[in-house]
Write an enzyme that holds these catalytic residues in place. Structure first.
Site, mmCIF file in Angstrom:
data_model
loop_
_atom_site.group_PDB
_atom_site.id
_atom_site.type_symbol
_atom_site.label_atom_id
_atom_site.label_comp_id
_atom_site.label_asym_id
_atom_site.label_seq_id
_atom_site.Cartn_x
_atom_site.Cartn_y
_atom_site.Cartn_z
ATOM 1 C CE1 TYR A 33 44.047 45.997 26.785
ATOM 2 C CE2 TYR A 33 43.841 47.799 28.354
ATOM 3 C CZ TYR A 33 44.446 46.626 27.942
ATOM 4 O OH TYR A 33 45.459 46.084 28.704
ATOM 5 C CD GLU A 179 47.430 42.751 37.647
ATOM 6 O OE1 GLU A 179 46.692 41.891 37.145
ATOM 7 O OE2 GLU A 179 47.054 43.919 37.869
ATOM 8 C CG LEU A 204 42.455 42.812 34.233
ATOM 9 C CD1 LEU A 204 41.627 44.084 34.140
ATOM 10 C CD2 LEU A 204 43.210 42.577 32.930
#
Length: 284
Positions: A33, A179, A204
């Site tokens: 996504y 993160e 990411l």
């Protein structure tokens, strides 16, 4: 008026949206996504998000359902049909529908779903007050660089943080912050250096992250890409997170310990201003 969404080639009211129960995105989280932000009715950082989408698809050997021009037009049509001026557009590509099997199906047609979410991005209250984060052990799989829909643990981490009275979670692995639950994490040292973890499979590869670091360098800010510990973060002058849906969000507390003065710091606020201006200037 009902929100209009896009499902596998059709624009339909959200109440009428349907996907197959055999879609592998539903059965296996076999899907990727992206989330793009919309300011003043225009799409921010579209090229970066599409480039990362192609990277995620390639890593999972998944076919793109439409070309980039068609994808851009779908985004723009959803903005028009929903009269969206500020918010986000969620995009999801699945491997398609097939009888349930762990092995990938041959010849399945990729699924494509998009929908809008109207929300305040430029001036949310959280940007004025800053957010509180709680540390959570990072128990995700090893390919966090692929933006898949298997988000159960990040969701769990966010809920653990809320149970602790915080707004979000920063995940920690081997003593170092990786993160946030849905964002990249940063600290600012006493000397004014921005520190954030370097790119790898561990985090990411944020599109907002890349732009913020580029803009920071252009503003002559010093950046150091390396892991940092939770203790280092608590002792930092400032801290913040970045993502497409929050831009640059100041962090004012970590595990109950105030960061700096316990209020949004000047560097984070300045970076937020610079980023929003740049995003607007390059939106399409």
């Amino acid at each position: 008026m009902s929100r209009i969404v896009y499902v596998n080639g059709a624009y339909v009211p959200e109440e009428e949206a349907r996907v197959s129960i055999f879609d592998r995105g539903f059965l296996m989280a076999d899907a990727v996504y992206e989330v793009t932000s919309v300011l003043d009715g225009r799409i921010c950082e579209f090229e970066g998000h599409v480039a990362r989408l192609h990277r995620s698809l390639a890593e999972l050997k998944m076919a793109a359902p439409v070309d980039d021009a068609a994808l851009l037009e779908i985004h723009r049509e959803l903005i028009r049909r929903n009269d969206l001026t500020e918010g986000t557009i969620y995009l999801q590509v699945t491997r398609g529908a097939a009888d349930r099997d762990f092995a990938w199906p041959e010849g399945a047609e990729p699924g494509l779903v998009l929908f809008t979410q109207a929300k305040a991005l430029e001036t949310p209250k959280a940007a004025e007050t800053g957010i509180r984060v709680a540390s959570v052990e990072d128990l995700r799989w090893g390919r966090r660089d692929i933006k898949t829909t298997q988000l159960l643990y990040p969701s769990l981490a966010k809920m653990i943080a809320r149970e602790k009275g915080a707004d979000d979670a920063w995940m920690v692995e081997d003593g170092y912050v990786t993160e946030g639950s849905s964002n990249n994490a940063y600290i600012v040292t006493g000397a004014g250096t921005i520190v954030t973890r370097q790119l790898s499979n561990d985090i990411l590869h944020g599109i907002t992250r890349a732009s913020v670091l580029r803009l920071a360098r252009e503003a002559q800010m010093v950046i150091e890409e390396r892991p940092f510990t939770l203790a280092e973060a608590q002792a930092a002058k400032e801290a913040f997170s970045t993502a497409a849906s929050i831009f640059v969000m100041p962090v004012v507390e970590i595990d109950g310990v105030p960061v700096g003065e316990g209020t949004p710091g000047p560097l984070a606020k300045r970076l937020r201003e610079i980023y929003i201006a740049a995003a607007k200037a390059t939106s399409i």
